[in-house]
Design a protein around this motif. Structure first.
Motif, PDB file in Angstrom:
ATOM      1  N   GLY A 116     -32.211  -0.743  38.273  1.00 26.39           N
ATOM      2  CA  GLY A 116     -31.055  -0.150  37.599  1.00 26.39           C
ATOM      3  C   GLY A 116     -31.040   1.347  37.432  1.00 26.39           C
ATOM      4  N   ALA A 117     -31.854   2.073  38.199  1.00 25.29           N
ATOM      5  CA  ALA A 117     -31.805   3.538  38.113  1.00 25.29           C
ATOM      6  C   ALA A 117     -30.439   4.044  38.546  1.00 25.29           C
ATOM      7  CB  ALA A 117     -32.898   4.154  38.985  1.00 25.29           C
ATOM      8  N   ASN A 118     -29.934   5.033  37.839  1.00 34.52           N
ATOM      9  CA  ASN A 118     -28.613   5.597  38.126  1.00 34.52           C
ATOM     10  C   ASN A 118     -28.740   6.745  39.125  1.00 34.52           C
ATOM     11  OD1 ASN A 118     -26.046   6.650  38.148  1.00 34.52           O
ATOM     12  ND2 ASN A 118     -26.091   7.394  36.031  1.00 34.52           N
ATOM     13  N   PRO A 119     -28.257   6.576  40.356  1.00 31.65           N
ATOM     14  CA  PRO A 119     -28.399   7.635  41.355  1.00 31.65           C
ATOM     15  C   PRO A 119     -27.501   8.841  41.102  1.00 31.65           C
ATOM     16  CG  PRO A 119     -27.065   5.869  42.235  1.00 31.65           C
ATOM     17  CD  PRO A 119     -27.575   5.396  40.902  1.00 31.65           C
ATOM     18  N   LYS A 120     -26.549   8.704  40.188  1.00 26.83           N
ATOM     19  CA  LYS A 120     -25.613   9.798  39.904  1.00 26.83           C
ATOM     20  C   LYS A 120     -26.071  10.692  38.749  1.00 26.83           C
ATOM     21  CE  LYS A 120     -21.607   7.232  41.652  1.00 26.83           C
ATOM     22  NZ  LYS A 120     -20.257   6.705  41.333  1.00 26.83           N
TER      23      LYS A 120
END
Length: 214
Positions: A116-120
């Protein structure tokens, strides 16, 4: 004599306080997986910040301890925690994914995205993991993130489609959890040279865990 004794007592107490705090962090940056597990099992705060403004998983990423990162994520470490201060080339508000992109740890980046890491997410300079990976020419991570929003399932599907276009391609699994897809163009006893979609690279065989054809 009394003053000296008092100073000794104060020093001992200060050291005791230091070593009783952040022991999970110490195990993480030392690469001690068994120690990390023991502290987690004792309900240590898995997302606690230390005096440098980092959490345990950030140190595990910094030193490229793939197994510790994977374990911490499985124990619900926050993949979107933000660093509280600048630390070397890692700027304030960097996430674990930005940290992985800074050092080119593709296997760790995949684990973070899977959990669930947020790439943004952006650091204080406005950089995302993608812009950092592009700056340092870490092609695997840039390819993982570019145009796919960091979606692991989307990436895997697209990668499989690209791989199936050429039956001569192989998937090479690295010891750090990353993988390389391409065609082997030469081999020696100790090295393998692979032509990928973007470039040709030579890999030491002792860094490879498995090679398999699609």
């Amino acid at each position: 004599m009394m003053n000296k004794n008092k100073m000794t007592i104060v020093l001992v107490l200060a050291m005791a306080v230091f070593y009783s705090c952040g022991s999970l962090t110490r195990s993480a940056y030392r690469g001690d997986l068994d120690g990390v597990k023991k502290h987690v099992e004792k309900n240590a705060d898995i997302n606690q910040y230390d005096r440098w403004g980092w959490t345990p998983i950030m140190w595990a990423i910094y030193y490229n301890y793939y197994d510790i990162v994977k374990y911490l994520l499985e124990q619900n470490a926050d993949p979107n925690a933000r660093s509280m201060h600048d630390y070397g080339s890692v700027l304030k508000d960097s996430t674990p994914l930005i940290l992985a992109a800074t050092y080119g740890y593709g296997g760790i980046a995949r684990q973070l995205l899977k959990h669930g890491a947020n790439p943004k997410a952006v650091n204080r300079q406005g950089d995302t993991a993608l812009t950092v990976a592009e700056r340092y020419n870490f092609i695997e991570i840039a390819n993982l993130l570019e145009g796919k929003g960091g979606n692991r399932n989307t990436w895997d599907k697209k990668e499989d489609e690209d791989t199936n276009k050429d039956e001569g391609n192989q998937t090479i699994l690295m010891n750090d959890g990353s993988k390389i897809v391409g065609k082997i163009v030469s081999q020696t006893r100790t090295h393998v040279t692979v032509r990928t979609k973007y470039n040709t690279i030579t890999i030491e065989k002792d860094k490879i865990s498995e090679m398999k054809y699609k």
